[in-house]
Write a protein that holds these residues in place. Structure first.
Motif, PDB file in Angstrom:
ATOM      1  N   ASP A  24      -7.201 -43.188 -53.285  1.00 48.05           N
ATOM      2  CA  ASP A  24      -6.646 -41.886 -52.901  1.00 48.05           C
ATOM      3  C   ASP A  24      -5.079 -42.035 -52.457  1.00 48.05           C
ATOM      4  O   ASP A  24      -4.561 -43.010 -52.785  1.00 48.05           O
ATOM      5  CB  ASP A  24      -7.200 -41.279 -51.667  1.00 48.05           C
ATOM      6  N   HIS A  25      -4.607 -40.765 -52.190  1.00 49.49           N
ATOM      7  CA  HIS A  25      -2.995 -40.606 -52.187  1.00 49.49           C
ATOM      8  C   HIS A  25      -2.546 -41.818 -51.209  1.00 49.49           C
ATOM      9  O   HIS A  25      -1.435 -42.688 -51.724  1.00 49.49           O
ATOM     10  CB  HIS A  25      -2.716 -39.196 -51.731  1.00 49.49           C
ATOM     11  N   GLN A  26      -3.231 -41.804 -50.053  1.00 46.47           N
ATOM     12  CA  GLN A  26      -2.536 -42.852 -49.020  1.00 46.47           C
ATOM     13  C   GLN A  26      -2.621 -44.270 -49.636  1.00 46.47           C
ATOM     14  O   GLN A  26      -1.785 -44.820 -49.392  1.00 46.47           O
ATOM     15  CB  GLN A  26      -3.411 -42.635 -47.702  1.00 46.47           C
ATOM     16  N   ARG A  79      -2.904 -44.315 -62.617  1.00 49.94           N
ATOM     17  CA  ARG A  79      -3.953 -43.171 -62.760  1.00 49.94           C
ATOM     18  C   ARG A  79      -3.524 -42.111 -61.649  1.00 49.94           C
ATOM     19  O   ARG A  79      -3.521 -40.855 -61.991  1.00 49.94           O
ATOM     20  CB  ARG A  79      -5.405 -43.591 -62.884  1.00 49.94           C
ATOM     21  N   HIS A  80      -3.545 -42.681 -60.511  1.00 53.02           N
ATOM     22  CA  HIS A  80      -3.199 -41.739 -59.460  1.00 53.02           C
ATOM     23  C   HIS A  80      -1.702 -40.902 -59.645  1.00 53.02           C
ATOM     24  O   HIS A  80      -1.351 -39.904 -59.564  1.00 53.02           O
ATOM     25  CB  HIS A  80      -3.210 -42.298 -58.160  1.00 53.02           C
ATOM     26  N   LEU A  81      -0.848 -41.907 -59.919  1.00 48.37           N
ATOM     27  CA  LEU A  81       0.684 -41.723 -60.054  1.00 48.37           C
ATOM     28  C   LEU A  81       0.795 -40.462 -61.164  1.00 48.37           C
ATOM     29  O   LEU A  81       1.610 -39.833 -60.967  1.00 48.37           O
ATOM     30  CB  LEU A  81       1.326 -42.985 -60.829  1.00 48.37           C
ATOM     31  N   SER A  99      -0.787 -38.130 -61.893  1.00 45.58           N
ATOM     32  CA  SER A  99      -0.920 -36.845 -61.347  1.00 45.58           C
ATOM     33  C   SER A  99      -0.530 -36.357 -59.974  1.00 45.58           C
ATOM     34  O   SER A  99      -0.894 -35.543 -59.289  1.00 45.58           O
ATOM     35  CB  SER A  99      -2.752 -36.256 -61.452  1.00 45.58           C
ATOM     36  N   CYS A 100       0.375 -37.124 -59.412  1.00 49.30           N
ATOM     37  CA  CYS A 100       0.719 -36.989 -57.878  1.00 49.30           C
ATOM     38  C   CYS A 100       2.141 -37.039 -57.832  1.00 49.30           C
ATOM     39  O   CYS A 100       2.925 -38.142 -58.028  1.00 49.30           O
ATOM     40  CB  CYS A 100       0.089 -38.011 -57.023  1.00 49.30           C
ATOM     41  N   ALA A 101       3.000 -35.909 -57.754  1.00 52.00           N
ATOM     42  CA  ALA A 101       4.212 -35.860 -57.908  1.00 52.00           C
ATOM     43  C   ALA A 101       5.121 -36.492 -56.587  1.00 52.00           C
ATOM     44  O   ALA A 101       6.165 -37.218 -56.765  1.00 52.00           O
ATOM     45  CB  ALA A 101       4.916 -34.254 -57.912  1.00 52.00           C
ATOM     46  N   ASP A 102       4.436 -36.407 -55.225  1.00 49.22           N
ATOM     47  CA  ASP A 102       4.838 -37.254 -54.321  1.00 49.22           C
ATOM     48  C   ASP A 102       4.883 -38.825 -54.459  1.00 49.22           C
ATOM     49  O   ASP A 102       5.820 -39.359 -54.300  1.00 49.22           O
ATOM     50  CB  ASP A 102       3.989 -37.035 -53.218  1.00 49.22           C
ATOM     51  N   CYS A 103       3.925 -39.371 -55.206  1.00 44.81           N
ATOM     52  CA  CYS A 103       3.886 -40.633 -55.391  1.00 44.81           C
ATOM     53  C   CYS A 103       4.848 -41.007 -56.387  1.00 44.81           C
ATOM     54  O   CYS A 103       5.422 -42.128 -56.420  1.00 44.81           O
ATOM     55  CB  CYS A 103       2.404 -41.278 -55.739  1.00 44.81           C
ATOM     56  N   GLN A 104       5.243 -40.113 -57.639  1.00 43.40           N
ATOM     57  CA  GLN A 104       6.052 -40.225 -58.443  1.00 43.40           C
ATOM     58  C   GLN A 104       7.414 -40.543 -57.753  1.00 43.40           C
ATOM     59  O   GLN A 104       8.097 -41.418 -58.321  1.00 43.40           O
ATOM     60  CB  GLN A 104       5.954 -39.375 -59.552  1.00 43.40           C
TER      61      GLN A 104
HETATM   62 ZN   LIG Z   1      -0.088 -39.529 -54.344  1.00 45.51          ZN
END
Ligand SMILES: [Zn+2]
Lengths: 182, 251
Positions: free
Chosen positions: B3-5, B29-31, B33-38
């Motif tokens: 997950d994101h966290q 994989r999460h990265l 699709s997640c702008a915050d994590c990018q």
């Molecule tokens: Zn994320």
């Protein structure tokens, strides 16, 4: 067959890491003079304990001793400082910042040659609390693995990761206003 | 699925290439699709790169080595210089305990890896000294790969990275860890890079960078092969090379 003496083995295995030891000590003490003293003391201790060292990572082993020597020295400094009004806590920003500038000023030549952005970075780094600064220096300048850093600092690998993560965010935050002014 | 966290917490290790292959893939994989994590990932890399590039490295002054050497026994060790008058009994005891404790840690570290590090650096240096970088000189992976046939009991993956600025210049047989290994030779500008490959029955391991006698080394294990690469290139360039080898070998 010639068996090298302890001193010869020490000089072959441990002395070549002098730059690493001095670099770490400079970043910890923020003073070349203090760093020299800490490094020399660390080398004397390392020599004393060299017979008990059976690992192969002599650089990480030496850096552990440099770090331990520094903290002993640092605690003593703290104690002395408590008697004066200046109480610089390990995690206190303001005190470290002032001392950091003083360190940079010790080297006018370096200071002149540095670009503005380098000088900003240097000052920001000196303002960073020790617990972050030490892991960042070990990672970015000494290029040690998380595992080596964990062993040197005596913390779990996960903590190495979170300190690096938080340290970088903190550094970015300290640098951000400086950049806006420029 | 991560997950994101969880991803957010692993980003520093991901940026440092300290994650295992499985975790790294999940983070990736999460990265995707997640702008915050990018954003956070980019921030980690930017600060890290700036630190490496701009922070001062304090080399020891020349007199320090001499000062230390002359302070070592045969003369009995004196209790340090003027700044170390704090060596009270309590302090000495505490320091001694801390040291014993940290030495204990080191006894548990694998020593095979360090011995191999020495061997790899020695092999690299030897290959430069005798001007014997390659037994087969070719920039064509389709020439180099068959050359190993019959010389080794495995078939090393040979990739060319000339378009990315790391041309393959040849290959040779070498010996590491008591066995024959494939040595592939690449170049970056004037800097030779040795890439050693041999079979492994250990599980996949993420690249580990180390610095030894002035050389940078990266080792990793992937899909039944050990990879060790060594060069006098800057750490970030060698890192770059490793990333390219890893992504090309997998295709
Ligand atoms: Zn994320």
């Amino acid at each position: 067959m010639i068996v090298p003496t302890k001193k010869q083995r020490f000089q072959t295995n441990v002395l070549p890491h002098l730059n690493s030891a001095f670099n770490l000590a400079c970043w910890l003490t923020r003073s070349r003079q203090d760093a020299e003293d800490v490094v020399q003391e660390a080398y004397l201790r390392a020599f004393k304990f060299f017979d008990g060292f059976h690992g192969d990572d002599s650089r990480a082993w030496l850096l552990t001793i440099v770090r331990n020597t520094f903290y002993t020295w640092y605690q003593e400094q703290q104690k002395q400082r408590q008697e004066t009004a200046f109480d610089e806590d390990m995690h206190d920003f303001s005190g470290v910042g002032v001392a950091g500038m003083a360190f940079a000023d010790n080297n006018p030549e370096t200071l002149l040659m540095q670009k503005d952005s380098e000088r900003q970075l240097q000052q920001a780094l000196h303002a960073l609390p020790l617990e972050f600064r030490e892991v960042m220096v070990m990672r970015e300048l000494e290029e040690l693995s998380y595992k080596q850093i964990a062993a040197i600092v005596g913390i779990p690998i996960g903590t190495v990761m979170s300190r690096l993560g938080r340290g970088r965010k903190l550094l970015a935050a300290i640098l951000a206003p400086a950049r806006q002014e420029a | 699925m991560m997950d994101h966290q969880e991803t957010l917490e692993l980003l520093p290790a991901f940026a440092d290439q300290e994650l295992g292959i499985v975790e790294a893939q999940e983070v990736q994989r999460h990265l995707d699709s997640c702008a915050d994590c990018q954003r956070e990932y980019a921030a980690q890399r930017i600060v890290s790169a700036r630190f490496k590039k701009e922070a001062v490295y304090f080399d020891a002054p020349p007199h320090l080595a001499h000062r230390i050497s002359s302070a070592l026994p045969p003369e009995p060790v004196r209790a340090g210089s003027r700044r170390f008058s704090w060596m009270s009994l309590g302090g000495a005891l505490a320091a001694g305990l801390a040291l014993v404790w940290s030495l204990g840690l080191y006894l548990n570290l694998p020593s095979d890896q360090e011995r191999l590090t020495d061997e790899v650096v020695a092999s690299h240096v030897r290959s430069l000294q005798v001007d014997h970088l390659s037994d087969v000189v070719s920039s064509d992976q389709h020439t180099v790969k068959p050359w190993f046939n019959g010389k080794l009991d495995f078939s090393p993956p040979v990739v060319d990275l000339a378009p990315q600025g790391f041309p393959l210049v040849g290959g040779r047989l070498d010996y590491l860890a008591g066995r024959p290994v494939a040595a592939l030779v690449y170049r970056r500008a004037k800097h030779p890079i040795n890439l050693y490959i041999w079979p492994s029955n250990e599980r996949d391991a993420a690249p580990q960078l180390q610095n030894h006698q002035g050389y940078h080394l990266v080792r990793w294990t992937w899909d039944g092969m050990n990879y060790w690469t060594v060069s006098d290139l800057a750490a970030n360039e060698l890192d770059n090379f490793v990333g390219l080898v890893r992504s090309t070998v997998r295709q």
